[in-house]
Motif scaffolding. Structure first.
Motif, PDB file in Angstrom:
ATOM      1  N   GLU A  77       2.222   0.991  -2.245  1.00 59.55           N
ATOM      2  CA  GLU A  77       3.463   0.995  -2.145  1.00 59.55           C
ATOM      3  C   GLU A  77       3.687   2.182  -1.538  1.00 59.55           C
ATOM      4  OE1 GLU A  77       5.880  -0.678  -4.906  1.00 59.55           O
ATOM      5  OE2 GLU A  77       4.985  -2.414  -4.628  1.00 59.55           O
ATOM      6  N   LEU A  78       5.023   2.451  -1.078  1.00 59.25           N
ATOM      7  CA  LEU A  78       5.081   3.911  -0.214  1.00 59.25           C
ATOM      8  C   LEU A  78       6.034   4.283  -2.319  1.00 59.25           C
ATOM      9  CD1 LEU A  78       5.800   5.895   1.330  1.00 59.25           C
ATOM     10  CD2 LEU A  78       8.464   4.605   1.744  1.00 59.25           C
ATOM     11  N   LEU A  79       5.770   5.839  -2.573  1.00 56.15           N
ATOM     12  CA  LEU A  79       6.575   6.583  -3.383  1.00 56.15           C
ATOM     13  C   LEU A  79       7.084   7.178  -2.360  1.00 56.15           C
ATOM     14  CD1 LEU A  79       6.513   6.874  -6.183  1.00 56.15           C
ATOM     15  CD2 LEU A  79       4.549   8.896  -5.597  1.00 56.15           C
ATOM     16  N   PRO A  80       8.626   6.233  -3.020  1.00 60.96           N
ATOM     17  CA  PRO A  80       9.855   7.130  -2.529  1.00 60.96           C
ATOM     18  C   PRO A  80      10.182   8.552  -3.488  1.00 60.96           C
ATOM     19  CG  PRO A  80      10.555   4.366  -3.820  1.00 60.96           C
ATOM     20  CD  PRO A  80       8.775   5.535  -3.657  1.00 60.96           C
ATOM     21  N   ARG A  93       0.675  15.201 -15.611  1.00 64.93           N
ATOM     22  CA  ARG A  93       0.363  14.748 -14.028  1.00 64.93           C
ATOM     23  C   ARG A  93       0.371  13.903 -13.477  1.00 64.93           C
ATOM     24  NH1 ARG A  93      -5.853  15.298 -12.920  1.00 64.93           N
ATOM     25  NH2 ARG A  93      -6.523  16.227 -10.424  1.00 64.93           N
ATOM     26  N   LEU A  94       0.928  13.818 -11.957  1.00 66.02           N
ATOM     27  CA  LEU A  94       1.318  12.787 -11.227  1.00 66.02           C
ATOM     28  C   LEU A  94       0.624  12.783  -9.795  1.00 66.02           C
ATOM     29  CD1 LEU A  94       2.748   9.796 -10.442  1.00 66.02           C
ATOM     30  CD2 LEU A  94       4.922  11.214  -9.593  1.00 66.02           C
ATOM     31  N   LEU A  95       0.223  11.366  -9.426  1.00 63.23           N
ATOM     32  CA  LEU A  95      -0.980  11.457  -8.403  1.00 63.23           C
ATOM     33  C   LEU A  95      -0.562  10.263  -7.635  1.00 63.23           C
ATOM     34  CD1 LEU A  95      -4.628  11.659  -9.587  1.00 63.23           C
ATOM     35  CD2 LEU A  95      -3.536  13.758  -8.303  1.00 63.23           C
ATOM     36  N   ASN A  96      -0.261  10.598  -5.848  1.00 66.30           N
ATOM     37  CA  ASN A  96      -0.184   9.750  -5.533  1.00 66.30           C
ATOM     38  C   ASN A  96      -1.392   9.359  -4.591  1.00 66.30           C
ATOM     39  OD1 ASN A  96       1.533   7.697  -4.103  1.00 66.30           O
ATOM     40  ND2 ASN A  96       2.445   8.690  -1.922  1.00 66.30           N
ATOM     41  N   LEU A  97      -1.667   8.274  -4.817  1.00 68.87           N
ATOM     42  CA  LEU A  97      -2.904   7.552  -4.467  1.00 68.87           C
ATOM     43  C   LEU A  97      -2.650   6.447  -2.863  1.00 68.87           C
ATOM     44  CD1 LEU A  97      -4.077   7.558  -8.201  1.00 68.87           C
ATOM     45  CD2 LEU A  97      -5.160   8.711  -6.020  1.00 68.87           C
ATOM     46  N   TYR A  98      -3.722   6.859  -1.761  1.00 69.42           N
ATOM     47  CA  TYR A  98      -2.951   5.706  -1.329  1.00 69.42           C
ATOM     48  C   TYR A  98      -4.564   5.375  -0.746  1.00 69.42           C
ATOM     49  CZ  TYR A  98      -3.183   3.626   3.820  1.00 69.42           C
ATOM     50  OH  TYR A  98      -2.782   3.052   4.191  1.00 69.42           O
ATOM     51  N   ALA A 107      -8.196   6.058  -1.431  1.00 67.82           N
ATOM     52  CA  ALA A 107      -9.048   6.890   0.192  1.00 67.82           C
ATOM     53  C   ALA A 107      -8.267   8.396   0.148  1.00 67.82           C
ATOM     54  CB  ALA A 107      -8.872   6.039   1.587  1.00 67.82           C
ATOM     55  N   THR A 108      -7.280   8.782  -0.456  1.00 70.10           N
ATOM     56  CA  THR A 108      -7.138   9.536  -0.245  1.00 70.10           C
ATOM     57  C   THR A 108      -5.712   9.597  -2.125  1.00 70.10           C
ATOM     58  OG1 THR A 108      -4.194   9.198   0.320  1.00 70.10           O
ATOM     59  CG2 THR A 108      -6.174   9.682   2.235  1.00 70.10           C
ATOM     60  N   ALA A 109      -5.698  11.481  -1.431  1.00 69.80           N
ATOM     61  CA  ALA A 109      -4.722  11.931  -3.369  1.00 69.80           C
ATOM     62  C   ALA A 109      -3.607  12.290  -2.885  1.00 69.80           C
ATOM     63  CB  ALA A 109      -5.714  11.903  -4.093  1.00 69.80           C
ATOM     64  N   LEU A 110      -2.551  12.610  -3.689  1.00 74.63           N
ATOM     65  CA  LEU A 110      -1.598  13.894  -3.620  1.00 74.63           C
ATOM     66  C   LEU A 110      -0.894  14.029  -4.541  1.00 74.63           C
ATOM     67  CD1 LEU A 110       0.306  16.361  -2.132  1.00 74.63           C
ATOM     68  CD2 LEU A 110       1.878  14.034  -2.008  1.00 74.63           C
TER      69      LEU A 110
END
Length: 169
Positions: A77-80, A93-98, A107-110
């Motif tokens: 889901e969208l990470l606010p 460490r925190l990764l936002n994954l899409y 497919a993507t990571a931040l």
């Protein structure tokens, strides 16, 4: 915390096992109760959690804090922005994954920094993926112009190439 019917479960099962770690299965009741999930994470000495923003919000709401080094993986889901900041303050460490299902999990990571994350930032493509922003005619748009996200690469599920109806759906 994911049911076995979702694609992300494969990653949640195999990633820890391939690295010699222990995977802890939370019951449905535990996964839906912030206090119970917080107790399980603490008691099990978990070091990683892959969860949706909704699950992370439950943990923030009960003021859960990991006792040591902890990696948070967030997706689905969208990470606010406010939630990202709250999780990043708790995790090492925190990764936002899409990654939609047809992209085989991610497919993507931040890597998220509490100081500079903006909601909607999904990072850069992982290896074996390409990411494009396209207009209605499937042409790349200039930087900063809104368009449709298209994902390509070796890890994309078969069946989308030259199948516009399937791609559109």
């Amino acid at each position: 915390v994911t049911t076995i019917s979702f694609d992300i479960f494969a990653l949640e099962l195999y990633l820890p096992l391939l690295h010699g770690a222990t995977m802890i299965l939370a019951s449905r009741e535990t996964a839906m109760d912030g206090h119970a999930l917080a107790r399980l994470l603490t008691a099990s000495r978990a070091t990683h959690l892959q969860a949706t923003p909704a699950t992370w919000q439950m943990l923030v709401d009960v003021d859960w804090r990991p006792p040591g080094s902890f990696t948070g993986l967030c997706g689905g889901e969208l990470l606010p922005t406010e939630l990202a900041q709250a999780i990043a303050q708790r995790c090492t460490r925190l990764l936002n994954l899409y990654g939609p299902t047809e992209a085989t999990v991610w497919a993507t990571a931040l890597e998220v920094s509490a100081a500079d994350y903006a909601a909607g930032n999904i990072g850069r493509p992982l290896s074996n993926y390409r990411v494009y922003i396209l207009d209605k005619s499937d042409n790349p748009v200039p930087v900063g112009v809104v368009g449709e996200l298209a994902i390509g690469g070796e890890s994309l599920a078969r069946g989308y190439f030259k199948q516009p109806e399937l791609t559109a759906s």
